[in-house]
Design a protein around this motif. Structure first.
Motif, mmCIF file in Angstrom:
data_model
loop_
_atom_site.group_PDB
_atom_site.id
_atom_site.type_symbol
_atom_site.label_atom_id
_atom_site.label_comp_id
_atom_site.label_asym_id
_atom_site.label_seq_id
_atom_site.Cartn_x
_atom_site.Cartn_y
_atom_site.Cartn_z
ATOM 1 N N ASP A 104 50.999 47.857 46.530
ATOM 2 C CA ASP A 104 51.299 46.796 47.496
ATOM 3 C C ASP A 104 52.190 45.746 46.836
ATOM 4 N N ILE A 105 53.474 45.752 47.186
ATOM 5 C CA ILE A 105 54.408 44.816 46.554
ATOM 6 C C ILE A 105 54.444 43.456 47.238
ATOM 7 N N SER A 106 53.685 43.292 48.304
ATOM 8 C CA SER A 106 53.682 42.002 49.001
ATOM 9 C C SER A 106 52.777 40.978 48.319
ATOM 10 N N ASP A 107 51.938 41.416 47.384
ATOM 11 C CA ASP A 107 50.986 40.526 46.716
ATOM 12 C C ASP A 107 50.796 41.011 45.278
ATOM 13 N N ILE A 108 51.219 40.208 44.324
ATOM 14 C CA ILE A 108 51.141 40.613 42.915
ATOM 15 C C ILE A 108 49.705 40.886 42.472
ATOM 16 N N ASN A 109 48.752 40.170 43.018
ATOM 17 C CA ASN A 109 47.358 40.375 42.636
ATOM 18 C C ASN A 109 46.851 41.733 43.120
ATOM 19 N N GLN A 110 47.202 42.091 44.361
ATOM 20 C CA GLN A 110 46.829 43.411 44.872
ATOM 21 C C GLN A 110 47.579 44.495 44.112
ATOM 22 N N ALA A 111 48.840 44.249 43.778
ATOM 23 C CA ALA A 111 49.625 45.212 43.004
ATOM 24 C C ALA A 111 48.966 45.470 41.651
ATOM 25 N N PHE A 112 48.459 44.411 41.025
ATOM 26 C CA PHE A 112 47.761 44.551 39.751
ATOM 27 C C PHE A 112 46.558 45.492 39.894
ATOM 28 N N HIS A 113 45.762 45.273 40.933
ATOM 29 C CA HIS A 113 44.593 46.129 41.160
ATOM 30 C C HIS A 113 45.001 47.553 41.509
ATOM 31 N N ASP A 114 46.071 47.708 42.273
ATOM 32 C CA ASP A 114 46.576 49.053 42.594
ATOM 33 C C ASP A 114 46.994 49.786 41.317
ATOM 34 N N PHE A 115 47.660 49.067 40.407
ATOM 35 C CA PHE A 115 48.083 49.675 39.148
ATOM 36 C C PHE A 115 46.867 50.067 38.310
ATOM 37 N N LEU A 116 45.848 49.212 38.271
ATOM 38 C CA LEU A 116 44.616 49.550 37.552
ATOM 39 C C LEU A 116 44.004 50.826 38.113
ATOM 40 N N ASP A 117 43.915 50.896 39.439
ATOM 41 C CA ASP A 117 43.339 52.085 40.080
ATOM 42 C C ASP A 117 44.119 53.336 39.701
ATOM 43 N N GLU A 118 45.437 53.228 39.783
ATOM 44 C CA GLU A 118 46.275 54.388 39.485
ATOM 45 C C GLU A 118 46.093 54.845 38.043
ATOM 46 N N CYS A 119 45.940 53.915 37.126
ATOM 47 C CA CYS A 119 45.790 54.239 35.700
ATOM 48 C C CYS A 119 44.345 54.493 35.293
ATOM 49 N N LYS A 120 43.446 54.540 36.266
ATOM 50 C CA LYS A 120 42.023 54.803 36.021
ATOM 51 C C LYS A 120 41.400 53.772 35.085
ATOM 52 N N ILE A 121 41.717 52.509 35.358
ATOM 53 C CA ILE A 121 41.200 51.402 34.550
ATOM 54 C C ILE A 121 40.228 50.584 35.389
ATOM 55 N N THR A 122 39.036 50.347 34.849
ATOM 56 C CA THR A 122 38.086 49.457 35.508
ATOM 57 C C THR A 122 38.025 48.158 34.719
ATOM 58 N N LYS A 123 37.650 47.082 35.415
ATOM 59 C CA LYS A 123 37.544 45.767 34.779
ATOM 60 C C LYS A 123 36.119 45.538 34.320
ATOM 61 N N LYS A 124 35.990 44.971 33.145
ATOM 62 C CA LYS A 124 34.686 44.535 32.651
ATOM 63 C C LYS A 124 34.526 43.048 32.965
ATOM 64 N N GLY A 125 35.611 42.300 32.843
ATOM 65 C CA GLY A 125 35.579 40.859 33.051
ATOM 66 C C GLY A 125 36.158 40.454 34.395
ATOM 67 N N ARG A 126 36.450 39.152 34.510
ATOM 68 C CA ARG A 126 37.003 38.593 35.747
ATOM 69 C C ARG A 126 38.519 38.577 35.683
ATOM 70 N N TYR A 127 39.131 38.734 36.836
ATOM 71 C CA TYR A 127 40.591 38.604 36.968
ATOM 72 C C TYR A 127 40.862 37.327 37.748
ATOM 73 N N LYS A 128 41.711 36.467 37.197
ATOM 74 C CA LYS A 128 42.090 35.227 37.892
ATOM 75 C C LYS A 128 43.403 35.464 38.614
ATOM 76 N N ASP A 129 43.346 35.373 39.949
ATOM 77 C CA ASP A 129 44.550 35.576 40.758
ATOM 78 C C ASP A 129 45.671 34.637 40.338
ATOM 79 N N LEU A 130 46.883 35.132 40.381
ATOM 80 C CA LEU A 130 48.056 34.296 40.202
ATOM 81 C C LEU A 130 48.347 33.691 41.570
ATOM 82 N N LEU A 131 48.263 32.376 41.673
ATOM 83 C CA LEU A 131 48.301 31.724 42.974
ATOM 84 C C LEU A 131 49.679 31.224 43.394
ATOM 85 N N ILE A 132 50.655 31.217 42.517
ATOM 86 C CA ILE A 132 51.956 30.656 42.883
ATOM 87 C C ILE A 132 52.874 31.646 43.561
ATOM 88 N N TYR A 133 52.557 32.908 43.515
ATOM 89 C CA TYR A 133 53.455 33.950 44.030
ATOM 90 C C TYR A 133 53.647 33.849 45.509
#
Length: 141
Positions: A112-141
């Protein structure tokens, strides 16, 4: 250098982001927001890095092995020329190739290129990466 088969094995292995907090930071020198996080493969315990960049409303992510081998990369850039001269227009991904490294790209529509935060999660999913910690959204985009 590693082979495509090795790179694919690393790419396909489940991974985890080990940082407690993953957040974007402003970099005055480059005039961009940057993200860097540590990643480890679950089975083989290979250490990887995940980098992100946002500059001029364009962004990208890369999963690195040994700080330089780009296992997988996503670029928002509009144009890329493959070594054979093929032009890729629009968002695209790069996959490691032992002869061309990450110079070969292919078009994608699964990030999803309309939202960098969603794009980040999409990339994680594609690369089979799960988060252990918290992700802080980039709010200025």
């Amino acid at each position: 250098m590693i082979t495509e088969m090795e790179a694919d094995r690393i790419y396909n292995e489940p991974k985890i982001l080990t940082d407690k907090v993953i957040k974007w930071r402003w970099n005055d020198f480059s005039g961009s927001y940057k993200l860097k996080a540590n990643v480890i493969t679950k089975k083989t315990s290979k250490n990887l890095d995940l980098h992100g960049v946002l500059r001029n409303n364009k962004f990208g992510f890369v999963l690195l092995y040994q700080n330089c081998i780009r296992i997988r990369r996503f670029d928002f850039e509009e144009r890329h020329y493959n070594p054979d001269g093929t032009l890729i227009t629009g968002p695209h991904k790069h996959k490691w190739h032992q002869e061309y490294e990450d110079k070969i790209a292919y078009e994608v529509s699964d990030i999803d290129i309309s939202d960098i935060n969603q794009a980040f999660h999409d990339f994680l999913d594609e690369c089979k990466i799960t988060k252990k910690g918290r992700y802080k959204d980039l709010l200025i985009y």
